[in-house]
Scaffold this active site. Structure first.
Site, PDB file in Angstrom:
ATOM      1  N   CYS A   8      27.698  36.341  51.790  1.00 17.73           N
ATOM      2  CA  CYS A   8      28.260  35.932  50.497  1.00 17.73           C
ATOM      3  C   CYS A   8      27.351  34.876  49.893  1.00 17.73           C
ATOM      4  O   CYS A   8      26.170  34.811  50.242  1.00 17.73           O
ATOM      5  CB  CYS A   8      29.711  35.452  50.645  1.00 17.73           C
ATOM      6  N   ASN A  11      28.476  31.137  52.363  1.00 17.82           N
ATOM      7  CA  ASN A  11      28.735  31.335  53.802  1.00 17.82           C
ATOM      8  C   ASN A  11      29.808  30.356  54.317  1.00 17.82           C
ATOM      9  O   ASN A  11      29.773  29.935  55.465  1.00 17.82           O
ATOM     10  CB  ASN A  11      27.443  31.229  54.629  1.00 17.82           C
ATOM     11  N   CYS A  13      33.334  30.767  52.749  1.00 16.53           N
ATOM     12  CA  CYS A  13      34.648  31.363  52.448  1.00 16.53           C
ATOM     13  C   CYS A  13      34.716  32.830  52.879  1.00 16.53           C
ATOM     14  O   CYS A  13      35.389  33.185  53.842  1.00 16.53           O
ATOM     15  CB  CYS A  13      34.978  31.262  50.957  1.00 16.53           C
ATOM     16  N   SER A  15      32.148  35.393  53.704  1.00 19.33           N
ATOM     17  CA  SER A  15      31.421  36.025  54.815  1.00 19.33           C
ATOM     18  C   SER A  15      31.843  35.538  56.201  1.00 19.33           C
ATOM     19  O   SER A  15      31.812  36.327  57.142  1.00 19.33           O
ATOM     20  CB  SER A  15      29.902  35.938  54.618  1.00 19.33           C
ATOM     21  N   ASP A 124      35.811  35.869  45.191  1.00 19.84           N
ATOM     22  CA  ASP A 124      35.452  34.547  45.698  1.00 19.84           C
ATOM     23  C   ASP A 124      36.625  33.593  45.453  1.00 19.84           C
ATOM     24  O   ASP A 124      36.952  33.306  44.304  1.00 19.84           O
ATOM     25  CB  ASP A 124      34.201  34.071  44.937  1.00 19.84           C
TER      26      ASP A 124
HETATM   27  P1  4NP Z   1      31.626  31.956  49.440  1.00 23.01           P
HETATM   28  O1  4NP Z   1      32.310  30.975  48.366  1.00 23.01           O
HETATM   29  O2  4NP Z   1      30.384  32.507  48.758  1.00 23.01           O
HETATM   30  O3  4NP Z   1      32.674  32.997  49.667  1.00 23.01           O
HETATM   31  O4  4NP Z   1      31.318  31.108  50.641  1.00 23.01           O
HETATM   32  C1  4NP Z   1      31.635  29.930  47.725  1.00 23.01           C
HETATM   33  C2  4NP Z   1      31.381  28.779  48.419  1.00 23.01           C
HETATM   34  C3  4NP Z   1      30.740  27.725  47.780  1.00 23.01           C
HETATM   35  C4  4NP Z   1      30.349  27.860  46.472  1.00 23.01           C
HETATM   36  C5  4NP Z   1      30.593  29.035  45.783  1.00 23.01           C
HETATM   37  C6  4NP Z   1      31.227  30.066  46.424  1.00 23.01           C
HETATM   38  N1  4NP Z   1      29.709  26.763  45.834  1.00 23.01           N
HETATM   39  O5  4NP Z   1      29.411  26.888  44.610  1.00 23.01           O
HETATM   40  O6  4NP Z   1      29.471  25.718  46.454  1.00 23.01           O
END
Ligand code: 4NP
Length: 156
Positions: A8, A11, A13, A15, A124
């Site tokens: 994702c 990494n 949430c 994945s 997400d």
């Molecule tokens: P993930 O979610 O891609 O499912 O881990 C996110 C985690 C952090 C961020 C965006 C999406 N961020 O912008 O920090």
């Protein structure tokens, strides 16, 4: 031994929960697998999963607290047989690092490989609330089950 990577953005949430649930679903199908996860971004390298995803996982009987975020790199194309991306943006970021058709042939959308058209990406939950985390968990769990069955019958 099949080697599978879920990918994702952060990494923390999607994945990590996909990694752990897919590992369990593959074991349930009697498959010998190594499952890992990575993010296309480096924002959270070294961090545990988001607390809200750790909690949601725990509510449904999965422990992801010991996982640590890492960034996806070009060596992952050689190290893994299957690379499952959570959404189209993750997929294009991964494909941008591919050097050849063999690399490209390992990359699939998680929902695409599961044969689930709706939703055709794993949402997400990062900017959402507990309900969004639970919704993402449910989508991942249903698709991981289907992916494990697909892998069992996989013929390249
Ligand atoms: P993930 O979610 O891609 O499912 O881990 C996110 C985690 C952090 C961020 C965006 C999406 N961020 O912008 O920090």
């Amino acid at each position: 031994m099949l080697k599978i990577l879920t990918v994702c953005l952060g990494n923390i949430c999607r994945s990590p929960i996909a990694e752990e649930v897919l590992r369990q679903k593959c074991i349930d199908q009697g498959l010998e697998v190594v499952v890992d996860s990575a993010g296309t971004a480096n924002y959270h390298v070294g961090s545990p999963p988001d607390k809200r995803m750790i909690q949601t996982a725990s509510k449904f009987g999965f422990d992801i607290a010991n996982l640590r975020a890492r960034q996806f790199g070009p060596e992952d194309f050689d190290d893994f047989d299957f690379i499952f991306t959570m959404d189209e943006s993750n997929k294009s970021n991964v494909l941008r690092l591919a050097k050849n058709d063999k690399h490209r042939s390992k990359v699939f959308g998680f929902q695409e490989f599961a044969g689930v058209a709706e939703p055709n990406f794993v949402p997400d939950p990062y900017y959402g609330d507990a309900k969004d985390f639970e919704e993402t968990f449910r989508i991942v769990e249903q698709s991981a089950h289907r992916i494990a069955i697909q892998l069992k019958n996989w013929k390249p």
